[in-house]
Design a protein around this motif. Sequence first.
Motif, PDB file in Angstrom:
ATOM      1  N   ASN A   1      36.746  44.630  41.874  1.00 40.63           N
ATOM      2  CA  ASN A   1      37.362  43.478  42.548  1.00 40.63           C
ATOM      3  C   ASN A   1      38.442  43.958  43.514  1.00 40.63           C
ATOM      4  O   ASN A   1      39.501  44.422  43.105  1.00 40.63           O
ATOM      5  N   SER A   2      38.154  43.843  44.808  1.00 41.55           N
ATOM      6  CA  SER A   2      39.056  44.412  45.810  1.00 41.55           C
ATOM      7  C   SER A   2      40.364  43.630  45.909  1.00 41.55           C
ATOM      8  O   SER A   2      41.412  44.209  46.227  1.00 41.55           O
ATOM      9  N   LYS A   3      40.333  42.323  45.669  1.00 46.77           N
ATOM     10  CA  LYS A   3      41.561  41.539  45.783  1.00 46.77           C
ATOM     11  C   LYS A   3      42.602  41.982  44.755  1.00 46.77           C
ATOM     12  O   LYS A   3      43.793  42.082  45.061  1.00 46.77           O
ATOM     13  N   ARG A   4      42.147  42.277  43.549  1.00 42.94           N
ATOM     14  CA  ARG A   4      43.077  42.763  42.526  1.00 42.94           C
ATOM     15  C   ARG A   4      43.679  44.109  42.917  1.00 42.94           C
ATOM     16  O   ARG A   4      44.850  44.385  42.652  1.00 42.94           O
ATOM     17  N   ILE A   5      42.860  44.945  43.541  1.00 39.12           N
ATOM     18  CA  ILE A   5      43.362  46.240  44.001  1.00 39.12           C
ATOM     19  C   ILE A   5      44.444  46.035  45.052  1.00 39.12           C
ATOM     20  O   ILE A   5      45.477  46.721  45.045  1.00 39.12           O
TER      21      ILE A   5
ATOM     22  N   TYR B   1      46.533  43.254  45.741  1.00 37.25           N
ATOM     23  CA  TYR B   1      47.831  42.727  45.317  1.00 37.25           C
ATOM     24  C   TYR B   1      48.476  43.588  44.239  1.00 37.25           C
ATOM     25  O   TYR B   1      49.706  43.714  44.181  1.00 37.25           O
ATOM     26  N   GLY B   2      47.652  44.231  43.419  1.00 36.22           N
ATOM     27  CA  GLY B   2      48.214  45.103  42.389  1.00 36.22           C
ATOM     28  C   GLY B   2      48.929  46.309  42.985  1.00 36.22           C
ATOM     29  O   GLY B   2      50.029  46.679  42.553  1.00 36.22           O
ATOM     30  N   SER B   3      48.314  46.943  43.982  1.00 40.86           N
ATOM     31  CA  SER B   3      48.920  48.127  44.594  1.00 40.86           C
ATOM     32  C   SER B   3      50.188  47.776  45.359  1.00 40.86           C
ATOM     33  O   SER B   3      51.174  48.529  45.328  1.00 40.86           O
TER      34      SER B   3
ATOM     35  N   SER C   1      45.909  49.162  50.206  1.00 40.62           N
ATOM     36  CA  SER C   1      45.116  48.028  50.685  1.00 40.62           C
ATOM     37  C   SER C   1      44.609  48.205  52.109  1.00 40.62           C
ATOM     38  O   SER C   1      43.876  47.352  52.613  1.00 40.62           O
TER      39      SER C   1
ATOM     40  N   LEU D   1      47.593  37.211  46.649  1.00 41.07           N
ATOM     41  CA  LEU D   1      46.827  36.522  45.610  1.00 41.07           C
ATOM     42  C   LEU D   1      45.858  35.494  46.193  1.00 41.07           C
ATOM     43  O   LEU D   1      44.880  35.117  45.551  1.00 41.07           O
TER      44      LEU D   1
ATOM     45  N   GLU E   1      37.861  36.536  48.134  1.00 41.18           N
ATOM     46  CA  GLU E   1      37.179  37.509  47.294  1.00 41.18           C
ATOM     47  C   GLU E   1      36.161  38.284  48.127  1.00 41.18           C
ATOM     48  O   GLU E   1      35.605  37.762  49.090  1.00 41.18           O
TER      49      GLU E   1
END
Length: 385
Positions: A263-267, A269-271, A304, A370, A374
Amino acid sequence: MRKTPLLFLTLSHFCVDSYGTMLAPVLPLIIERLGLTLTMAGLLGTILAVCNLTQPLMGIWGDRMRRRNLIVGGALLTSIFTPLLGVAPNYAILATVLILGGIGVSAFHPQAFALVGDLCAEKRAFGVALFAFGGTLGIGFSPLWVPQYVNHFGMQALPLVALPGLVAILLVGRHVPLENARVKRVRFGELMKSLGRSASPLILITAVVVLRTITFVGVGFFLTQLARERGLSLVEGGIPLAIYNLSGVTGSLVAGYAADRFNSKRIVYGSILLSCPALIAFLQADGPMGYIWLAIAGIGIMGSNSILVAVAQELAPENASFASSLPLGFSWGLASFALPAIGYLADKIGVAAALYYLAVLPLVTGSLALFLPERQPSFSRQNGR
């Protein structure tokens, strides 16, 4: 993935971004030689930003060219003019060579990123990450080799470093297919209509990149000056900047590879959120531990980068150069308008104190990320899932 053309494009990207970031490693010398304030130094970054703001126009133009000549022309401008900053006798001439080199950077990137996307097909995010790896590697190594080169040969010898860039341009012209298979001549109004469905997510991507890049550029631009205030030499001061930039290379490459599988979106915002505590820890730490925190911050901020370029291209495949320009030079250009304000703040309260404000900005950026669209991993698309 067509590996040979990608290799030579990446080599050219390495050279273009090396030249495009030559200013920061020698900024303390230029400040001393020309008697600049930190506000005036920050304005040099804004001058480059104005050039970067032309990237969407370059992208629109590039999408309508039957041959991607802006790749060669842009690299040529940057290779010839930016190294002349070493012999610029005053602020006006320094600004002029930076403008000409900056226009070259602006012309090169949209068409080059669009071509890479075509060369890499289903592995678009990883291919874009590899290409970005070359450019960011150039950014990462310039704080190491530029001060060493200047120490040995002097600022007056900087124009000679144009030679590797000229060789890379010859290789691109000979081995890279520059024909534009997606060329489509439409009026500006038709272009805006075709982008209508993707407008909202493209605007959101641009906003995230602008806020993320204010932190990355602001910290990177004044990092050598922070090192000087902490008593480090010009060469020693290039080490933290190199660590910061090279860790960004690592973050972008690893995240680009992972984005084709997870899941690229999690990558994203997480980073970005990770970079906030890491930057604060760097500003408070001394010695090797500080460098470790700085590396983590670079990975977090730049992780990102390639993902958002790939997402923008997929949102507007018929206008890939234009779409690529939004999370590239256009966003970076807007972000760089903050440099004079950061410089003014640093003049008033000190560089370290000013950078604390940049360290908390990723909390806002990560929260905004966030709401990004997706993106389905490519291995799922290949398997029909």
